[in-house]
Scaffold this motif. Structure first.
Motif, PDB file in Angstrom:
ATOM      1  N   GLN A 122      42.115  46.859  40.649  1.00  9.62           N
ATOM      2  CA  GLN A 122      43.160  47.118  39.662  1.00  9.62           C
ATOM      3  C   GLN A 122      44.209  48.098  40.181  1.00  9.62           C
ATOM      4  OE1 GLN A 122      40.687  48.367  36.406  1.00  9.62           O
ATOM      5  NE2 GLN A 122      40.410  46.302  35.599  1.00  9.62           N
ATOM      6  N   ASN A 123      43.864  48.833  41.226  1.00 10.35           N
ATOM      7  CA  ASN A 123      44.780  49.838  41.766  1.00 10.35           C
ATOM      8  C   ASN A 123      45.305  49.508  43.154  1.00 10.35           C
ATOM      9  OD1 ASN A 123      44.820  52.402  39.866  1.00 10.35           O
ATOM     10  ND2 ASN A 123      42.749  51.569  39.801  1.00 10.35           N
ATOM     11  N   HIS A 124      44.848  48.407  43.719  1.00 14.02           N
ATOM     12  CA  HIS A 124      45.305  47.973  45.036  1.00 14.02           C
ATOM     13  C   HIS A 124      45.430  46.450  45.032  1.00 14.02           C
ATOM     14  CE1 HIS A 124      44.542  51.974  46.776  1.00 14.02           C
ATOM     15  NE2 HIS A 124      43.465  51.981  46.002  1.00 14.02           N
ATOM     16  N   ASN A 125      46.268  45.932  45.905  1.00 10.79           N
ATOM     17  CA  ASN A 125      46.445  44.485  46.000  1.00 10.79           C
ATOM     18  C   ASN A 125      45.452  43.906  47.007  1.00 10.79           C
ATOM     19  OD1 ASN A 125      48.685  44.393  44.206  1.00 10.79           O
ATOM     20  ND2 ASN A 125      49.992  45.174  45.845  1.00 10.79           N
ATOM     21  N   ILE A 126      44.431  43.259  46.491  1.00  7.50           N
ATOM     22  CA  ILE A 126      43.378  42.705  47.348  1.00  7.50           C
ATOM     23  C   ILE A 126      43.693  41.244  47.682  1.00  7.50           C
ATOM     24  CG2 ILE A 126      40.911  42.240  47.575  1.00  7.50           C
ATOM     25  CD1 ILE A 126      41.680  45.234  47.454  1.00  7.50           C
ATOM     26  N   ASP A 127      43.544  40.891  48.961  1.00  9.54           N
ATOM     27  CA  ASP A 127      43.824  39.528  49.403  1.00  9.54           C
ATOM     28  C   ASP A 127      42.562  38.660  49.476  1.00  9.54           C
ATOM     29  OD1 ASP A 127      46.727  39.848  49.998  1.00  9.54           O
ATOM     30  OD2 ASP A 127      45.968  41.335  51.407  1.00  9.54           O
ATOM     31  N   ILE A 128      41.456  39.250  49.939  1.00 11.03           N
ATOM     32  CA  ILE A 128      40.190  38.510  50.046  1.00 11.03           C
ATOM     33  C   ILE A 128      39.057  39.371  49.498  1.00 11.03           C
ATOM     34  CG2 ILE A 128      38.548  37.356  51.577  1.00 11.03           C
ATOM     35  CD1 ILE A 128      40.757  36.974  53.587  1.00 11.03           C
TER      36      ILE A 128
ATOM     37  N   LEU B 238      43.546  33.026  41.397  1.00  8.34           N
ATOM     38  CA  LEU B 238      43.346  32.057  42.480  1.00  8.34           C
ATOM     39  C   LEU B 238      43.056  32.735  43.819  1.00  8.34           C
ATOM     40  CD1 LEU B 238      46.263  29.585  41.615  1.00  8.34           C
ATOM     41  CD2 LEU B 238      43.847  29.325  41.066  1.00  8.34           C
ATOM     42  N   SER B 239      42.676  34.000  43.789  1.00  7.50           N
ATOM     43  CA  SER B 239      42.401  34.717  45.043  1.00  7.50           C
ATOM     44  C   SER B 239      41.138  34.198  45.724  1.00  7.50           C
ATOM     45  CB  SER B 239      42.245  36.217  44.761  1.00  7.50           C
ATOM     46  OG  SER B 239      43.445  36.769  44.284  1.00  7.50           O
ATOM     47  N   TRP B 240      41.080  34.416  47.040  1.00 10.72           N
ATOM     48  CA  TRP B 240      39.900  33.994  47.796  1.00 10.72           C
ATOM     49  C   TRP B 240      38.704  34.875  47.441  1.00 10.72           C
ATOM     50  CZ3 TRP B 240      41.065  29.534  49.610  1.00 10.72           C
ATOM     51  CH2 TRP B 240      42.283  29.274  50.234  1.00 10.72           C
ATOM     52  N   ILE B 241      37.616  34.262  47.009  1.00  8.05           N
ATOM     53  CA  ILE B 241      36.361  34.977  46.760  1.00  8.05           C
ATOM     54  C   ILE B 241      35.266  34.312  47.582  1.00  8.05           C
ATOM     55  CG2 ILE B 241      34.550  35.514  45.080  1.00  8.05           C
ATOM     56  CD1 ILE B 241      36.659  35.806  42.947  1.00  8.05           C
ATOM     57  N   VAL B 242      34.581  35.120  48.388  1.00 13.27           N
ATOM     58  CA  VAL B 242      33.460  34.634  49.192  1.00 13.27           C
ATOM     59  C   VAL B 242      32.219  35.411  48.764  1.00 13.27           C
ATOM     60  CG1 VAL B 242      32.509  34.406  51.511  1.00 13.27           C
ATOM     61  CG2 VAL B 242      34.973  34.100  51.141  1.00 13.27           C
TER      62      VAL B 242
END
Length: 246
Positions: free
Chosen positions: A44-50, A77-81
């Protein structure tokens, strides 16, 4: 810089996965969390890509975390592994969360590297492309304005009715704006008040040392000047410092 969040309650597993991922790319920024609450605070406080999320976490499951992540608009729609030893949960993970893939423990180095390269290759953001830097225009005094890059600010000090902006390049003196107004103009989640007379950039903090029950000193990376940390700001600063330091 490409932001990756590793959510794993086993520190050794986190460290091992991070080392493997670093073999795929050097220019990566890692955030780490041990549980759902810490992970949600970071994203919520940073832009996470993966996202790399362990299915079994302290006090919750990785699936519960992923469901909450998907409720945040920018991560729909972010990448979640998923990281797991429990294959039986994967059907739910794919069906409910629409995760991209999973990695079985113990980690296979080549599998992890191949996956990271594929995710970055097919993402809208390329790690080799420098993101646009944020800046503000600050009026130092009548007729004098400067362009100030936010990521160069180390800390701000207010004294004798003047504000001193300490940056990686030089120190700027402003007699036109209060520290409160400066923070409103800068509007960065990384630069926050640490004392009635100080605001600091969390990303430059190297050490926090307690002086007494009400006051601490903040040391910065490769910088000889220090800032003060008041007791009413301590919990917020320390929490953010711990997250950024991981």
């Amino acid at each position: 810089m490409y932001n990756i969040l590793l959510v794993e309650d086993d520190r050794i597993q986190r460290v091992n996965l991070k080392k493997i991922i670093c073999k795929a790319y050097d220019n990566l920024n890692f955030y780490e969390a041990e549980d759902k609450d810490e992970a949600l605070y970071i994203c919520q406080n940073h832009n996470i890509d993966i996202f790399f999320i362990d299915i079994s976490l302290k006090n919750s499951s990785g699936i519960d975390l992923a469901i909450e992540v998907r409720k945040i608009r920018e991560y729909e729609l972010s990448w979640i592994v998923f990281l797991t030893t429990h294959v039986q949960y994967l059907v739910q993970a794919f069906k409910e969360i629409h995760c991209y893939d999973y990695i079985l423990k113990p980690y296979d180095k080549e599998t992890v590297i191949s996956m990271v390269r594929k995710l970055i290759k097919h993402s809208n953001t390329d790690v080799h492309i420098k993101k646009e830097r944020q800046y503000v225009i600050i009026e130092l005094r009548s007729g004098v304005n400067i362009k100030l890059y936010i990521d160069e600010i180390i800390f701000i000090e207010s004294k004798l009715r003047k504000n001193f902006i300490y940056t990686t390049k030089e120190v700027y003196e402003s007699s036109k704006l209060s520290i409160k107004k400066l923070l409103e103009i800068i509007d960065s989640e990384d630069i926050i008040k640490s004392h009635k007379s100080f605001a600091v950039n969390i990303n430059y903090i190297e050490k926090i040392e307690k002086i007494d029950s009400r006051l601490s000193e903040i040391y910065f990376q490769d910088y000889d000047k220090k800032a003060l940390l008041g007791y009413k700001y301590r919990s917020t600063i320390v929490k953010k410092f711990k997250i950024s330091y991981k």
